[in-house]
Design a protein around this motif. Structure first.
Motif, mmCIF file in Angstrom:
data_model
loop_
_atom_site.group_PDB
_atom_site.id
_atom_site.type_symbol
_atom_site.label_atom_id
_atom_site.label_comp_id
_atom_site.label_asym_id
_atom_site.label_seq_id
_atom_site.Cartn_x
_atom_site.Cartn_y
_atom_site.Cartn_z
ATOM 1 N N TYR A 1 59.688 48.459 48.323
ATOM 2 C CA TYR A 1 60.150 48.255 46.948
ATOM 3 C C TYR A 1 59.370 49.167 46.002
ATOM 4 O O TYR A 1 58.484 48.718 45.267
ATOM 5 N N GLN B 1 60.323 38.092 44.324
ATOM 6 C CA GLN B 1 61.684 37.555 44.290
ATOM 7 C C GLN B 1 62.575 38.248 45.310
ATOM 8 O O GLN B 1 63.405 37.604 45.951
ATOM 9 N N GLN B 2 62.408 39.581 45.468
ATOM 10 C CA GLN B 2 63.218 40.307 46.454
ATOM 11 C C GLN B 2 62.895 39.832 47.867
ATOM 12 O O GLN B 2 63.784 39.663 48.701
ATOM 13 N N ARG B 3 61.612 39.594 48.137
ATOM 14 C CA ARG B 3 61.207 39.138 49.463
ATOM 15 C C ARG B 3 61.715 37.737 49.753
ATOM 16 O O ARG B 3 62.067 37.404 50.902
ATOM 17 N N GLN C 1 62.578 51.763 42.108
ATOM 18 C CA GLN C 1 63.644 50.795 42.387
ATOM 19 C C GLN C 1 63.576 49.639 41.390
ATOM 20 O O GLN C 1 64.606 49.151 40.903
ATOM 21 N N HIS D 1 66.342 48.408 38.128
ATOM 22 C CA HIS D 1 66.899 47.054 38.094
ATOM 23 C C HIS D 1 66.852 46.536 36.659
ATOM 24 O O HIS D 1 65.973 46.914 35.878
ATOM 25 N N TRP E 1 58.873 40.694 40.535
ATOM 26 C CA TRP E 1 60.177 41.133 41.021
ATOM 27 C C TRP E 1 60.141 41.355 42.543
ATOM 28 O O TRP E 1 61.081 40.972 43.255
ATOM 29 N N VAL E 2 59.050 41.958 43.032
ATOM 30 C CA VAL E 2 58.917 42.181 44.471
ATOM 31 C C VAL E 2 58.909 40.847 45.209
ATOM 32 O O VAL E 2 59.566 40.684 46.258
ATOM 33 N N HIS F 1 64.459 36.509 48.840
ATOM 34 C CA HIS F 1 65.897 36.522 49.086
ATOM 35 C C HIS F 1 66.276 37.248 50.376
ATOM 36 O O HIS F 1 67.455 37.437 50.658
#
Length: 243
Positions: free
Chosen positions: A78, A238-240, A82, A86, A235-236, A242
């Motif tokens: 990430y 949250q990405q992990r 990137q 977003h 944010w990182v 999901h």
């Protein structure tokens, strides 16, 4: 009958001095009194308009800048580019929490509206158009325009100043790991036609004006960059989650 005020020197600074960071730190400028007065941390300065021809109007140039290099967390999957592409990253770099509103204008341009400030008996809303240009190695935010919205009297003051701002972030990987360089530049050009400033040499306006702007930039930039990195980390996570 209300006489039109002559804002001349301080209103552009009001945009800066009323800016509130998301950390809760804020600096306020209030305007009142005879002719004009500016209230801030340095006291109260009263001013009256002086009869000067347009050709005799002085122009002061104020500027401030700050550059610093910070360590970036190593999120290989990430990258920060990137994150900044977003919507969460766009809001973070525009410091959306400090804005009254922001509006998407086109592919990379945003209209940012700051909270209202009080000028004499008038309310003025500072509005900035910002352009954000993003690549794999850098992100640049440029101020395209800055103006006051409000009554006709307030909006006429837009003819007496101009401002520019750039926030250029570059990231890289080297022997010390992932780093980001933040380079912020801020400038304001003011017409000076109010007493006592109109009677003084330009240096009497520019030297303290530059000092105030530099102190503000030195205080706010590290706070805002620190918050940007916190938003990136969140944010990182949250990405992990999901995945």
């Amino acid at each position: 009958m209300v006489r039109a005020p002559s804002f001349a020197c301080p209103p552009p600074m009001a945009i800066l001095l009323s800016a509130r960071s998301r950390h809760g730190c804020s600096t306020h400028a209030t305007f009142a009194a005879k002719g004009f007065s500016f209230r801030g941390g340095l006291g109260v300065i009263s001013m009256q308009r002086v009869g000067m021809s347009e050709s005799a109007t002085k122009t002061a140039n104020l500027s401030a800048s700050r550059k610093q290099v910070l360590q970036l967390p190593n999120y290989e999957q990430y990258p920060i580019s990137q994150f900044l592409s977003h919507p969460s990253g766009v809001q973070a770099i525009l410091n959306a929490r400090a804005l009254q509103s922001f509006q998407f204008l086109d592919a990379n341009t945003y209209r940012c509206t700051l909270p209202k400030i009080q000028l004499l008996n008038f309310e003025a809303t500072p509005v900035m158009d910002l352009r954000m240009t993003l690549t794999d190695t850098d992100c640049k935010v440029e101020m395209l325009s800055c103006k006051f919205e409000g009554s006709k009297v307030v909006e006429r003051q837009n003819n007496h100043f101009s401002a520019f701002m750039t926030n250029h972030m570059r990231w890289d990987t080297n022997d010390s790991g992932n780093t980001v360089e933040v380079d912020v530049k801020l400038g304001v050009t003011l017409e000076i036609f109010t007493l006592p400033f109109a009677l003084l040499p330009l240096s009497a306006v520019e030297v303290p004006g530059n000092a105030v702007m530099q102190a503000l930039v030195d205080r706010l930039v590290p706070l805002l960059v620190g918050q940007l990195l916190q938003d990136y980390e969140q944010w990182v996570r949250q990405q992990r989650e999901h995945l």
